[in-house]
Design an enzyme around this catalytic site. Structure first.
Site, short mmCIF file in Angstrom:
data_model
loop_
_atom_site.label_atom_id
_atom_site.label_comp_id
_atom_site.label_asym_id
_atom_site.label_seq_id
_atom_site.Cartn_x
_atom_site.Cartn_y
_atom_site.Cartn_z
N ASN A 124 -8.63 -18.15 -17.92
CA ASN A 124 -9.78 -17.14 -18.11
C ASN A 124 -9.37 -16.55 -19.52
O ASN A 124 -8.42 -17.15 -20.09
CB ASN A 124 -8.76 -16.05 -16.83
CG ASN A 124 -10.05 -15.85 -15.83
OD1 ASN A 124 -10.93 -16.21 -15.75
ND2 ASN A 124 -9.24 -15.75 -14.72
N LYS B 194 -4.56 -2.00 -11.85
CA LYS B 194 -3.90 -2.68 -10.39
C LYS B 194 -3.41 -2.03 -9.44
O LYS B 194 -3.45 -1.66 -7.88
CB LYS B 194 -2.56 -3.60 -11.18
CG LYS B 194 -1.43 -4.52 -10.36
CD LYS B 194 -2.47 -5.35 -10.28
CE LYS B 194 -1.39 -6.54 -9.17
NZ LYS B 194 -0.59 -7.24 -9.93
N ASP C 66 2.66 -12.31 -11.18
CA ASP C 66 1.35 -13.66 -12.29
C ASP C 66 2.00 -14.86 -11.98
O ASP C 66 1.99 -15.39 -11.45
CB ASP C 66 1.87 -13.08 -13.46
CG ASP C 66 1.77 -11.89 -13.88
OD1 ASP C 66 0.58 -11.60 -14.10
OD2 ASP C 66 2.49 -11.23 -14.40
N GLU D 251 4.19 -6.92 -13.80
CA GLU D 251 3.33 -7.95 -13.65
C GLU D 251 3.52 -7.46 -15.28
O GLU D 251 3.68 -7.01 -16.28
CB GLU D 251 2.94 -6.33 -13.81
CG GLU D 251 1.08 -6.90 -13.65
CD GLU D 251 0.34 -7.86 -12.62
OE1 GLU D 251 -0.86 -8.24 -12.49
OE2 GLU D 251 1.04 -7.41 -11.88
N ASP D 252 2.98 -8.20 -16.15
CA ASP D 252 2.38 -9.23 -17.12
C ASP D 252 3.64 -8.85 -18.29
O ASP D 252 3.55 -8.40 -18.90
CB ASP D 252 1.22 -8.15 -18.08
CG ASP D 252 0.45 -8.52 -16.72
OD1 ASP D 252 -0.25 -9.41 -16.45
OD2 ASP D 252 -1.01 -7.36 -17.39
#
Length: 759
Positions: free
Chosen positions: A291, A98, A166, A140-141
């Site tokens: 995904n 990232k 996200d 993130e995440d």
């Protein structure tokens, strides 16, 4: 995918991460640290001055430190895409990736911070304590619902942007794709029924964004693994899901999909079936974004709804919803105005910018990066590709403007034209040095004829000329071929509508053209039959005839073929006592500035007179770029230490130059290292009249000049502008087959500059 191919990809990915050094990031100094003086400024005692300035005014941190361009990517590894809760340490390769994207797409520096803390409130406390270090935070995440807690606390307590990609990054790109999908289907946000699967962070954020874009709350139906989120449900609920609870007796996805205009999937594979799609409204919009395997594959959707508009999260299908379209550029705009937050207005501006860019003409750079793909706005091209270089200027500037308009910018931008130009320079390295040329070209309108008008690069350059300059392109080529290729490339220009066309196979001017060519060449062995044949087959000769007849002001050729072949026809028709080829000058844009090189193509072994002419012409052209010429005559001999052929010719050229006053700096003969290193030159030849490093190198042969040019292109990441054909009064320029569409636009701007500005 076969086991063998899977293992091959796995090995390649691991090799990529391990070599030549582990990881994907490193830290580099931006200031020199070569001696005691540098050390005293970088650290003690000089560093104290910067610290005191920041203590007096915290805003000075953006002036004296990297904070204003530094983002933290923060994760605890509890919800890594496709991998789940793998922990903070295992998430580090993802966060490094990232950080690399931030640098690549928006030139934002980034530290990845993997924090081993799963309590959301404690994690938020840690992130808040980092505010002095960073200009913005990218969460993130982090698993839902913890991510909502962390972001809320951080946004409340921190005075810098905090953005959970996200959630909001996905929502922005979905918003842009939905905006264009509805435009194509003829529907409006206010009227559509939305059915969504997945009540995680991304799913909830997308629904929130769709509401901000106009979707009505009562038209949103949210399903998760337990079925419809409905009033009274207690299983696996949280406040974010509860906000979308429906008062309904329906319970399954199959029940609620009836009549839906938009399916938004952020869940898992196989959730949506073809039978369910068949129940949707006419021309359904299906965003299957799970995904690596989407909720339904595009072929299954089309089996029951051939006119469906489909997006996925995968790069091997059209319309990949990829957060990289958003996060680098929204942070770029936010950082550039010192925004205290990323608010709704900035996010909607980002959506509008992304959506509008997809509807614009496709850039040549994006087309080159995605060869073979149809990049024309429509059902299979709802959003731009990540490598479209226009994203940064369009999106970041829109975000910055929205931040200013909404009152969250602490460093407002005064000159947005200059700001956009600066953003362009970060993508198009030629933009800064080409600015004086484009400004000069804007003072008049010239007719530029392109000999290879059927080449896609030429078509893209012609489109850009019409959009960005006042010049008029003229293309030589077959109308049906040009129209077909322009349409395939997603260009809006059409022959005889947007530009003049010369058709070599059937043009009413054919007789006049071959007659003109024959009259010029009849005493040089050209018969009428040969003149007719050349005017049917040789587009460079046709273009030169047009310039000769004053039907065009300048010719650009050379996208294929050998340089001297083109030069022959140009010289035949346009050369005279005043105008003759002096040399080919290439501007090489390097990391540390511009470097001009001549003669790369015209005179294989130039005479002293030709070298002197090339030096004088180079000085004139260097000045056009707003640069003071400092020219070095380069040779294997150095200030007379060798009695070589190149040394003798260079010394003779120097005598010619010295015969009268010149308005520029020059020196020779010397080695290239002496030309570029003034300290080395001072040791060898203390009385040199060349101040500082040379910025133009004149070689004793095209072999030497061409080799230097190609080495800089291939090994030093040099970007070439040119070659510029000197001595022909701007009537013709010959490019090389490696030229890009952007390069053709640059050379057309040079050709579009009035001859009088040459000096």
């Amino acid at each position: 995918m076969s086991d063998e191919k899977t293992e091959s990809l796995r090995s390649a990915a691991l090799f990529y991460h391990e070599y030549p050094k582990p990881g994907k990031l490193e830290i580099r100094a931006t200031k020199p640290l070569a001696n005691g003086r540098d050390l005293s400024r970088a650290y003690s005692p000089g560093v104290a001055e910067a610290s005191l300035e920041i203590k007096a005014d915290p805003a000075n941190a953006a002036r004296y430190t990297a904070r204003g361009n530094l983002v933290a990517v923060v994760s605890n590894g509890t919800a890594v895409l496709g991998l789940g809760n793998i922990g903070a340490l295992a998430s580090k390769p993802v966060m490094e990736g990232k950080a690399v994207l931030f640098k690549k797409f928006a030139n934002i520096d980034c530290f990845d911070l993997e924090i081993a803390e799963q309590d959301p409130e404690k994690l938020a406390e840690i992130v808040c304590s980092l505010e002095p270090t960073f200009g913005a935070i990218n969460l993130e995440d982090i698993k839902a619902p913890d991510c909502f807690v962390v972001e809320r606390i951080c946004r409340e307590r921190m005075n810098i942007p905090v953005f959970h990609d996200d959630q909001h990054g996905t929502a922005i790109v979905v918003g842009a794709a939905a905006t264009n999908a509805l435009r194509i289907s003829g529907k409006r946000f206010e009227d559509i029924k939305v059915v969504s699967t997945g009540g995680g962070a991304a799913g909830i954020a997308c629904l929130n964004m769709l509401q901000k874009l106009g979707v009505k709350r009562e038209n949103v139906w949210l399903c998760d693994i337990h079925g419809l989120v409905h009033e009274g449900r207690e299983v696996d609920m949280n406040p974010q899901k509860a906000a979308y609870a429906q008062a309904s007796d329906l319970r399954t996805l199959s029940d609620v999909i009836e009549g839906a205009d938009l399916f938004l999937g952020l869940s898992g594979p196989g959730v949506l079936t073809a039978e369910m799609v068949a129940k949707m409204a006419d021309r359904p919009i299906v965003f299957a974004l799970a995904n690596p395997t989407p909720e339904i594959l595009p072929d299954e959707v089309r089996s029951v709804a051939p006119d469906a508009i489909i997006a996925t999260g995968r790069s091997d299908f059209p319309n990949q919803v990829n957060n990289v379209l958003c996060f680098p550029f929204i942070f770029r705009g936010a950082l550039d105005v010192g925004a205290t937050e990323i608010n709704d207005e900035m996010q909607i501006a980002c959506i509008e910018g992304i959506a509008a860019l997809a509807r614009a003409t496709t850039s040549a750079e994006a087309a080159a990066a995605y060869q073979g793909e149809q990049l024309t706005f429509g059902a299979d091209y709802l959003i731009p590709k990540p490598f479209d270089p226009r994203l940064i200027a369009v999106v970041a500037s829109a975000v910055a403007e929205a931040a200013m308009a909404s009152g969250v910018a602490t460093r407002p931008i005064e000159d947005f034209t200059a700001y956009r130009a600066k953003l362009q320079q970060s993508v198009f390295r030629s933009a800064l040095i080409m600015r004086p040329v484009f400004e000069a070209a804007a003072t008049t309108s010239r007719r530029i004829v392109f000999a290879e008008g059927e080449d896609e690069r030429v078509l893209r350059a012609a489109q850009a000329m019409l959009e960005e300059t006042t010049d008029t392109p003229i293309l030589i080529g077959r109308p049906d071929v040009i129209e077909r290729r322009a349409e395939r490339a997603g260009l809006t220009i059409r022959p005889a509508v947007d530009f003049e066309l010369v058709n070599p196979e059937n043009d009413p001017r054919y007789r006049d053209y071959w007659g003109t060519y024959h009259s010029v060449m009849q005493r040089r062995g050209v018969t009428p039959d040969l003149a007719r044949a050349i005017m049917r087959t040789n587009t460079t000769a046709i273009g030169a005839v047009m310039v000769y007849r004053d039907e065009a002001d300048s010719l650009i050729c050379g996208t294929f073929g050998q340089y001297l072949w083109h030069l022959n026809y140009i010289t035949q028709l346009l050369g005279n006592k005043e105008l003759h080829p002096v040399g080919a000058l290439s501007l090489m844009i390097l990391e540390d500035g511009p470097l001009f090189i001549a003669d790369t193509h015209v005179h294989a072994v130039p005479s002293p007179e030709q070298i002197a002419e090339s030096v004088i012409a180079t000085a004139r052209h260097v000045k056009r770029f707003g640069v003071e010429a400092k020219i070095a005559l380069c040779s294997g001999s150095q200030f007379g230490n060798l009695d070589s052929d190149s040394g003798r010719r260079m010394r003779a050229a120097l005598d010619i130059l010295d015969s009268e006053p010149r308005g520029f700096f020059y020196e020779g003969e010397m080695h290239v290292d002496s030309a570029l290193d003034p300290e080395l030159r001072a040791r060898i030849f203390p009385n040199s009249r060349l101040p500082g490093a040379a910025n133009a190198l004149i070689f004793a042969s095209t072999d030497g000049a061409g080799a230097a040019r190609n080495i800089l292109k291939m090994r030093a990441n040099g970007l070439e502008v040119g070659p510029i054909l000197m001595g022909m009064g701007n009537k013709a320029h010959i490019v090389t087959p490696a030229i890009t569409a952007r390069g053709l636009l640059n050379i057309s701007a040079l050709a579009g500059t009035p001859v009088s500005t040459y000096g």
